[in-house]
Design an enzyme around this catalytic site. Structure first.
Site, PDB file in Angstrom:
ATOM      1  N   SER A 162      56.060 -84.554  36.152  1.00 36.52           N
ATOM      2  CA  SER A 162      54.751 -84.154  35.611  1.00 36.52           C
ATOM      3  C   SER A 162      54.600 -82.632  35.636  1.00 36.52           C
ATOM      4  O   SER A 162      53.954 -82.049  34.759  1.00 36.52           O
ATOM      5  CB  SER A 162      53.611 -84.840  36.362  1.00 36.52           C
ATOM      6  OG  SER A 162      53.530 -84.397  37.690  1.00 36.52           O
ATOM      7  N   GLY A 183      65.891 -71.121  53.991  1.00 39.37           N
ATOM      8  CA  GLY A 183      65.165 -72.075  54.841  1.00 39.37           C
ATOM      9  C   GLY A 183      64.547 -73.204  54.029  1.00 39.37           C
ATOM     10  O   GLY A 183      64.640 -73.244  52.798  1.00 39.37           O
ATOM     11  N   ASP A 237      64.383 -69.460  49.559  1.00 38.83           N
ATOM     12  CA  ASP A 237      65.365 -68.757  50.374  1.00 38.83           C
ATOM     13  C   ASP A 237      66.207 -69.793  51.122  1.00 38.83           C
ATOM     14  O   ASP A 237      66.179 -70.970  50.782  1.00 38.83           O
ATOM     15  CB  ASP A 237      64.689 -67.721  51.308  1.00 38.83           C
ATOM     16  CG  ASP A 237      63.846 -68.381  52.381  1.00 38.83           C
ATOM     17  OD1 ASP A 237      63.844 -69.631  52.481  1.00 38.83           O
ATOM     18  OD2 ASP A 237      63.181 -67.645  53.143  1.00 38.83           O
ATOM     19  N   HIS A 270      55.721 -76.773  46.133  1.00 39.18           N
ATOM     20  CA  HIS A 270      55.657 -77.659  47.298  1.00 39.18           C
ATOM     21  C   HIS A 270      54.205 -78.118  47.482  1.00 39.18           C
ATOM     22  O   HIS A 270      53.288 -77.302  47.404  1.00 39.18           O
ATOM     23  CB  HIS A 270      56.142 -76.889  48.542  1.00 39.18           C
ATOM     24  CG  HIS A 270      56.151 -77.733  49.773  1.00 39.18           C
ATOM     25  ND1 HIS A 270      57.132 -78.666  50.011  1.00 39.18           N
ATOM     26  CD2 HIS A 270      55.286 -77.805  50.817  1.00 39.18           C
ATOM     27  CE1 HIS A 270      56.876 -79.279  51.156  1.00 39.18           C
ATOM     28  NE2 HIS A 270      55.761 -78.768  51.663  1.00 39.18           N
TER      29      HIS A 270
HETATM   30  C1  GRF Z   1      55.290 -82.485  43.349  1.00 39.48           C
HETATM   31  O1  GRF Z   1      54.281 -82.895  44.218  1.00 39.48           O
HETATM   32  C2  GRF Z   1      55.968 -81.242  43.878  1.00 39.48           C
HETATM   33  O2  GRF Z   1      55.111 -80.404  44.592  1.00 39.48           O
HETATM   34  C3  GRF Z   1      57.000 -81.817  44.806  1.00 39.48           C
HETATM   35  O3  GRF Z   1      57.454 -82.981  44.157  1.00 39.48           O
HETATM   36  C4  GRF Z   1      56.441 -83.479  43.303  1.00 39.48           C
HETATM   37  C5  GRF Z   1      57.031 -83.590  41.928  1.00 39.48           C
HETATM   38  O4  GRF Z   1      56.192 -84.277  41.058  1.00 39.48           O
HETATM   39  N1  GRF Z   1      58.028 -80.859  45.098  1.00 39.48           N
HETATM   40  P1  GRF Z   1      56.568 -84.347  39.517  1.00 39.48           P
HETATM   41  O5  GRF Z   1      57.973 -84.945  39.405  1.00 39.48           O
HETATM   42  O6  GRF Z   1      56.507 -82.975  38.939  1.00 39.48           O
HETATM   43  O7  GRF Z   1      55.550 -85.274  38.919  1.00 39.48           O
END
Ligand code: GRF
Length: 218
Positions: free
Chosen positions: A15, A144, A142, A110
């Site tokens: 999405s 981490g 990075d 994230h």
């Molecule tokens: C999102 O919540 C993103 O923050 C995380 O994984 C999810 C991916 O959702 N890293 P989508 O595949 O973009 O719908």
């Protein structure tokens, strides 16, 4: 106008990829040139196909080391003249050689207000911690886990009745606004990083959405 070529790495629904596709509509400096999924069944691959964007399934075989996979990924990106790598739900950790090669050109989204709740199940971590404000972070990658320089964050209120599902859905809505914005800043050359601190020239407040507290009736 030469367009900065962007590769979007995905593993699932895509999405966020869709939000990028809708935002980079040919009038911007950036172009979504390639979508890579490590999973064959990622719905994001269908989104890419529908938008006419080149897309590939790059599986990680058991016989392959992580370094070899990263190497192949890097080669694939270079063959397509990719300048920017956007991890949008890509469920693989990129190794240090890859990160070094693409340093300050890999962007990740994230679903938490980092540095809170890095790693997997960020939304569940937020619900379990009973935080009042949750959100999303776009940052450079990075070595981490979710520790790279923060570009932008969006915050939303958490209600007592929120579940992992309801919060995830609301955080996603903010992600879809935040990620395209941050990627555009990067592609437009408006982001500089000094000692891990990101500066965006001519940017409005990077926290773009603080929603008012939820009123709940039981
Ligand atoms: C999102 O919540 C993103 O923050 C995380 O994984 C999810 C991916 O959702 N890293 P989508 O595949 O973009 O719908």
């Amino acid at each position: 106008m030469t367009r900065g070529k962007i590769a979007v790495l995905i593993s699932g629904s895509g999405s966020n990829l869709q939000a990028l596709i809708d935002s980079f509509d040919g009038r911007n400096r950036g172009e979504i040139a390639l979508v890579v999924s490590n999973r064959a069944d990622a719905f994001g691959l269908q989104r890419a196909a529908k938008a006419g964007i080149e897309h590939i399934h790059l599986p990680k075989y058991k016989s392959q080391s992580r370094a070899d996979y990263d190497d192949l990924l890097s080669q694939t990106l270079k063959e397509k003249d990719i300048e920017w790598v956007v991890c949008a739900g890509f469920m693989r950790i990129l190794g240090s050689a890859f990160v070094q090669e693409w340093r300050e050109r890999i962007i990740n989204i994230h679903p938490s207000l980092l540095p809170a709740f890095p790693g997997t199940e960020a939304i569940k971590q937020a619900i379990n911690a009973r935080v009042r404000i949750a959100g999303a972070t776009v940052h450079f990658v990075d070595e981490g886990t979710d520790t790279g320089p923060i570009i932008a964050q969006s915050a939303i209120a958490v209600g007592n009745l929120d579940t992992v599902e309801s919060l995830k859905a609301r955080v996603l809505v903010t992600e879809h606004k935040l990620l395209p914005k941050a990627v555009m800043w990067a592609v437009d050359g408006r982001i500089s990083i000094n000692d891990g601190v990101v500066t965006i020239s001519e940017a409005e407040q990077p926290v773009i959405s603080i929603f008012s507290p939820i009123v709940e009736s039981e």
